[in-house]
Design an enzyme around this catalytic site. Sequence first.
Site, PDB file in Angstrom:
ATOM      1  N   ASN A  69       0.854  -1.241  -0.059  1.00 49.18           N
ATOM      2  CA  ASN A  69       0.071   0.200  -0.169  1.00 49.18           C
ATOM      3  C   ASN A  69       0.838   1.089   0.046  1.00 49.18           C
ATOM      4  O   ASN A  69       1.983   1.119   0.651  1.00 49.18           O
ATOM      5  CB  ASN A  69      -0.780   0.090   1.196  1.00 49.18           C
ATOM      6  CG  ASN A  69      -0.475   0.604   2.482  1.00 49.18           C
ATOM      7  OD1 ASN A  69      -0.454   1.897   2.314  1.00 49.18           O
ATOM      8  ND2 ASN A  69       0.265  -0.232   3.367  1.00 49.18           N
ATOM      9  N   CYS A 131       5.363   5.335   8.794  1.00 52.86           N
ATOM     10  CA  CYS A 131       4.889   5.219   7.634  1.00 52.86           C
ATOM     11  C   CYS A 131       5.909   5.300   6.622  1.00 52.86           C
ATOM     12  O   CYS A 131       6.537   6.278   6.405  1.00 52.86           O
ATOM     13  CB  CYS A 131       3.800   6.261   7.537  1.00 52.86           C
ATOM     14  SG  CYS A 131       3.172   6.128   5.962  1.00 52.86           S
ATOM     15  N   ILE A 192       5.773  -4.638  13.952  1.00 50.09           N
ATOM     16  CA  ILE A 192       6.483  -3.778  13.153  1.00 50.09           C
ATOM     17  C   ILE A 192       5.480  -2.935  12.261  1.00 50.09           C
ATOM     18  O   ILE A 192       4.387  -3.359  11.824  1.00 50.09           O
ATOM     19  CB  ILE A 192       7.493  -4.540  12.126  1.00 50.09           C
ATOM     20  CG1 ILE A 192       6.728  -5.525  11.420  1.00 50.09           C
ATOM     21  CG2 ILE A 192       8.613  -4.922  12.656  1.00 50.09           C
ATOM     22  CD1 ILE A 192       7.734  -6.466  10.261  1.00 50.09           C
TER      23      ILE A 192
HETATM   24  C1  SIN Z   1      -0.437   4.949   4.830  1.00 46.86           C
HETATM   25  O1  SIN Z   1      -1.331   5.590   5.226  1.00 46.86           O
HETATM   26  O2  SIN Z   1       0.514   5.118   3.947  1.00 46.86           O
HETATM   27  C2  SIN Z   1       0.077   3.853   5.603  1.00 46.86           C
HETATM   28  C3  SIN Z   1       0.270   3.842   7.115  1.00 46.86           C
HETATM   29  C4  SIN Z   1       1.374   3.371   7.584  1.00 46.86           C
HETATM   30  O3  SIN Z   1       2.050   2.521   6.929  1.00 46.86           O
HETATM   31  O4  SIN Z   1       2.028   3.680   8.710  1.00 46.86           O
END
Ligand code: SIN
Length: 304
Positions: A69, A131, A192
Site C-alpha cells: 500500500n 509510515c 512492525i
Molecule cells: C499509509 O497511510 O500510507 C499507511 C500508514 C502506515 O504505513 O503507517
Amino acid sequence: MVDLSVSLAGLELDNPVIPASGVFGYGQEYKDFYDINVLGSISVKGTTAEPRFGNPTPRIAECKEGMLNSVGLQNPGIAEVVGRCLPELKKIYRKKVILNVSGFSVDEYAYCAAAAEKADNVGIIEVNVSCPNVHDGGMAFGTKPENVLAVTRAVKKASTRPVFVKLSPNVTDITETALAAAEGGADGISLINTLVGMRIDLKTRRPVLAAKSGGFSGPAIFPIALRMVYQVFEAVKLPIMGIGGISSAEDVMEMMLAGATAVQVGAANLVSPTACRDIINDLPRVMKKYSVTKLSDIIGEAHK
Ligand code: SIN
C-alpha cells in the site's frame, strides 16, 4: 475455561487481538459484519494535524502472500477525528481505543496527542514514526534513533495516556530505535510497520503504484515481525504490541511467546472482514491444544 485477558500498560483487554491502524478506519465499516465489541481494542487510522487526501492512485498492489500500500496517511485531520470519528466510534464500541498519530514535525505529533486529551475513549496513543509512504514524515522519523527520542519525549509531555511508539522494520537494527523510544519515556512499543517494496507491471513496464514504492504487509512478513519482536523484548523492558502478517490464533500465540503482550492484525482483515473475530473465537481451541489456560502466562516464554 481459558483466560484470554491481558494487561497492556494499565489497559485491561478482554483478549489481545486488535485490528491494526489503517485496515479498520474508525470502526464503522466493520460493524455490519460482526459485533466489534469482541475486539480487545482498535487501533484507528493514522491521524495527522490537517486532513490529508493521501497519495495518487493506484496505491494498492496485490502480491503473493501479501500486499503493497502507498496510501499516504489519508485521514480527516485530528479535529474531525476527535470531534466526530471517535465519538461515533464510541456509540458502537464500548472499550478504549488506540489513537495512531502521525506527523511531519515533532510539534505535529505532540499537537495531535494533545488534541486527543479531549477524547475519553482513547486508552493509548500510538506514535507512528514508521509510515513508509510520505516524504519528510513517518519513516523519516522512525529510522533515526535521535528523532524517535525527540518525538517520544514531545508526545509524552503532551499526553496523559500511555504512549506506544510504532517502529519501522526498514532499519539495520530495530533495537536501536526501540531503545530510543524507551529513553524518550515510551510506555510500550508497537512493531512492525510495513516493509518498503515495489511491483512493476509487465504490460506498461512501469511501477504498479503511482508512488512507485509502498509498504508490504501480509503473511509473508510474519517471520520478520516475529524475529524483531523477539529482539525488542530482550532489548527493552516495555510491553509490546506485535504486528506483521498475523492471520491465525496460532500466529497470535507465537507472537506472544516471542514477547508480545497484545497483537495487531492488519492485512488479514482485508482478506476476510471477520478475520479478527475468527481469530478470537479460535484462540480457546488453540490454547487447549497447547495446554495453555491463561494466555498472558506465555508472554515472552520463548526466551526462557
Ligand atoms: C499509509 O497511510 O500510507 C499507511 C500508514 C502506515 O504505513 O503507517
